[in-house]
Design a protein around this motif. Structure first.
Motif, short mmCIF file in Angstrom:
data_model
loop_
_atom_site.label_atom_id
_atom_site.label_comp_id
_atom_site.label_asym_id
_atom_site.label_seq_id
_atom_site.Cartn_x
_atom_site.Cartn_y
_atom_site.Cartn_z
N VAL A 10 1.23 -1.17 0.26
CA VAL A 10 0.45 0.42 -0.11
C VAL A 10 0.65 1.22 0.11
O VAL A 10 0.55 2.04 -0.71
CB VAL A 10 -0.99 -0.02 1.06
N SER A 11 1.79 1.16 0.92
CA SER A 11 3.21 2.01 0.85
C SER A 11 3.62 2.62 -0.47
O SER A 11 3.71 3.43 -1.29
CB SER A 11 4.11 2.26 1.99
N ALA A 12 4.27 1.49 -1.18
CA ALA A 12 4.72 1.53 -2.22
C ALA A 12 3.76 2.57 -3.29
O ALA A 12 3.71 3.16 -3.85
CB ALA A 12 5.36 0.26 -2.76
N GLY A 13 1.85 1.59 -3.50
CA GLY A 13 1.53 2.04 -4.12
C GLY A 13 1.39 3.59 -4.32
O GLY A 13 1.17 4.53 -4.96
N GLY A 14 0.55 4.23 -2.70
CA GLY A 14 0.91 5.44 -3.21
C GLY A 14 2.34 5.81 -3.14
O GLY A 14 1.69 7.21 -3.43
N LEU A 15 3.20 5.78 -3.20
CA LEU A 15 4.49 6.60 -3.92
C LEU A 15 4.27 6.70 -5.56
O LEU A 15 4.80 8.14 -5.59
CB LEU A 15 5.85 6.29 -2.85
N ALA A 16 3.97 5.70 -5.51
CA ALA A 16 4.04 5.41 -6.87
C ALA A 16 2.79 6.29 -8.13
O ALA A 16 2.76 6.99 -8.86
CB ALA A 16 3.98 4.09 -7.02
N GLY A 17 1.82 6.36 -6.68
CA GLY A 17 0.70 7.32 -7.94
C GLY A 17 0.71 8.48 -7.59
O GLY A 17 0.06 9.49 -7.47
N GLY A 19 2.51 10.37 -4.67
CA GLY A 19 2.28 11.29 -2.93
C GLY A 19 1.43 11.19 -2.46
O GLY A 19 0.65 10.60 -2.87
N SER A 20 1.47 11.57 -1.17
CA SER A 20 -0.09 12.09 -0.29
C SER A 20 -0.64 12.69 -0.91
O SER A 20 -1.10 13.88 -2.39
CB SER A 20 0.97 12.71 0.93
N TRP A 21 -2.28 12.76 -0.64
CA TRP A 21 -3.08 14.21 -1.15
C TRP A 21 -2.80 15.40 -0.88
O TRP A 21 -3.02 15.84 -1.85
CB TRP A 21 -4.53 13.50 -0.92
N PHE A 22 -2.33 15.84 -0.05
CA PHE A 22 -1.80 17.05 0.09
C PHE A 22 -0.16 17.04 -0.92
O PHE A 22 -0.49 18.56 -0.82
CB PHE A 22 -1.15 17.24 1.66
N GLU A 23 0.51 16.43 -0.96
CA GLU A 23 1.28 16.42 -2.01
C GLU A 23 1.51 16.93 -2.69
O GLU A 23 1.41 17.42 -3.74
CB GLU A 23 2.56 16.30 -1.77
N ARG A 24 0.36 16.19 -3.73
CA ARG A 24 -0.64 16.29 -5.06
C ARG A 24 -0.99 17.28 -5.05
O ARG A 24 -0.79 18.15 -6.60
CB ARG A 24 -1.42 15.12 -5.86
N ARG A 25 -1.86 18.04 -4.04
CA ARG A 25 -2.23 19.35 -4.21
C ARG A 25 -1.84 20.39 -4.45
O ARG A 25 -1.89 21.69 -5.08
CB ARG A 25 -3.63 19.10 -3.24
N VAL A 26 -0.21 19.93 -3.58
CA VAL A 26 0.66 21.67 -2.95
C VAL A 26 1.25 21.52 -5.02
O VAL A 26 1.05 22.93 -5.69
CB VAL A 26 1.45 21.26 -2.88
N VAL A 27 1.71 20.11 -5.55
CA VAL A 27 2.15 20.61 -7.44
C VAL A 27 0.52 21.21 -7.99
O VAL A 27 1.49 21.50 -8.48
CB VAL A 27 2.23 19.24 -7.22
N ALA A 28 -0.54 20.32 -7.56
CA ALA A 28 -1.52 20.92 -7.97
C ALA A 28 -1.57 22.57 -8.45
O ALA A 28 -1.25 23.32 -9.43
CB ALA A 28 -3.25 20.52 -8.27
N TRP A 29 -1.46 23.06 -7.45
CA TRP A 29 -1.85 24.40 -7.37
C TRP A 29 -0.59 25.06 -7.92
O TRP A 29 -0.99 26.09 -8.28
CB TRP A 29 -2.11 24.61 -5.79
N CYS A 30 1.02 24.58 -7.51
CA CYS A 30 1.54 24.92 -8.02
C CYS A 30 1.78 25.50 -9.42
O CYS A 30 2.60 26.29 -9.69
CB CYS A 30 2.92 24.65 -7.14
N THR A 31 1.53 24.46 -9.69
CA THR A 31 1.56 24.45 -11.26
C THR A 31 0.66 25.34 -12.45
O THR A 31 1.16 26.09 -13.13
CB THR A 31 1.22 22.77 -11.86
N LEU A 32 -0.68 25.15 -11.23
CA LEU A 32 -1.19 26.72 -11.78
C LEU A 32 -1.40 27.99 -11.43
O LEU A 32 -0.98 28.80 -13.06
CB LEU A 32 -3.04 25.41 -10.61
#
Length: 221
Positions: A10-17, A19-32
């Motif tokens: 599960v941990s490996a799957g989360g990293l492959a996906g 990172g965490s929900w917060f990390e993905r959100r930060v990346v999306a907002w920075c990209t925007l």
């Protein structure tokens, strides 16, 4: 041992996906933020380099008229409604140079990119929501036509901004059709259901943007 292996998977799957929900959100907002910054750069860069052309001259002429004239006799002489000229009338506080006159359209163009993200992300499947919004925002930011009109002291990008506002409001109401169909006075806490609280803003956004559209350009009818 089996539980440990499951946890590791599960941990490996989360990293492959990604990172965490917060990390993905930060990346999306920075990209925007980068996309919006790029949109601003291509619209504001050397905005006053070229002289005003014929239709922009008409914008200056109407924007310098008193509001009583602009919404009175001139309203039936000019082929377009007076709202854009009214905004430009007050926008003169920033100056009357080529760059100052065009800066309102440039600002509208940047706002179009931000609203396009919200609209596209809202109608996309949950799994691809941010990605879809970012792709749509990037296409809007780098659209040659949008850049051209965003550097022009005419009403076209203001009209585009209001159109996207209408679409954003309507898409929210369609996604929450049950709440949107209820009478506006029937609202109350959690009992209002999904989308219930936001329907006020959505209905207001739709009515305001649609009304302003009619006073911005004839092709909005």
């Amino acid at each position: 041992m089996e539980q440990t292996q499951t946890a590791d998977a599960v941990s490996a799957g989360g990293l492959a996906g990604g990172g965490s929900w917060f990390e993905r959100r930060v990346v999306a907002w920075c990209t925007l933020g980068l996309v919006i910054s790029a949109a601003a750069a291509v619209r504001f860069y050397r905005l006053g380099a070229l002289p005003l052309w014929g239709d922009e001259g008409a914008t200056v002429r109407f924007a310098n008229k008193p509001l009583g004239v602009l919404w009175g006799p001139e309203a039936v002489k000019e082929t377009n409604p007076p709202l854009f000229y009214t905004v430009q009338h007050f926008w003169r506080v920033f100056g009357e140079s080529e760059a100052a006159l065009r800066s309102f359209s440039a600002a509208c163009g940047v706002a179009v990119v931000a609203l396009t993200y919200s609209f596209a992300a809202g109608i996309a499947p949950a799994a691809t929501r941010r990605r879809t919004g970012l792709i749509a925002a990037a296409l809007s930011a780098l659209s040659v036509e949008q850049i051209h009109h965003g550097r022009d002291a005419r009403a076209y990008v203001m009209m585009t901004l209001l159109v996207v506002g209408v679409l954003l409001s309507l898409s929210y109401l369609m996604r929450h059709a049950a709440a949107a169909a209820r009478p506006m006075w029937q609202i109350g806490g959690g009992a209002d259901g999904p989308g219930g609280r936001g329907r006020w803003a959505a209905w207001l956004g739709y009515v305001v943007c649609a009304t302003l559209l009619l006073y911005t350009h004839n092709t909005a009818v």
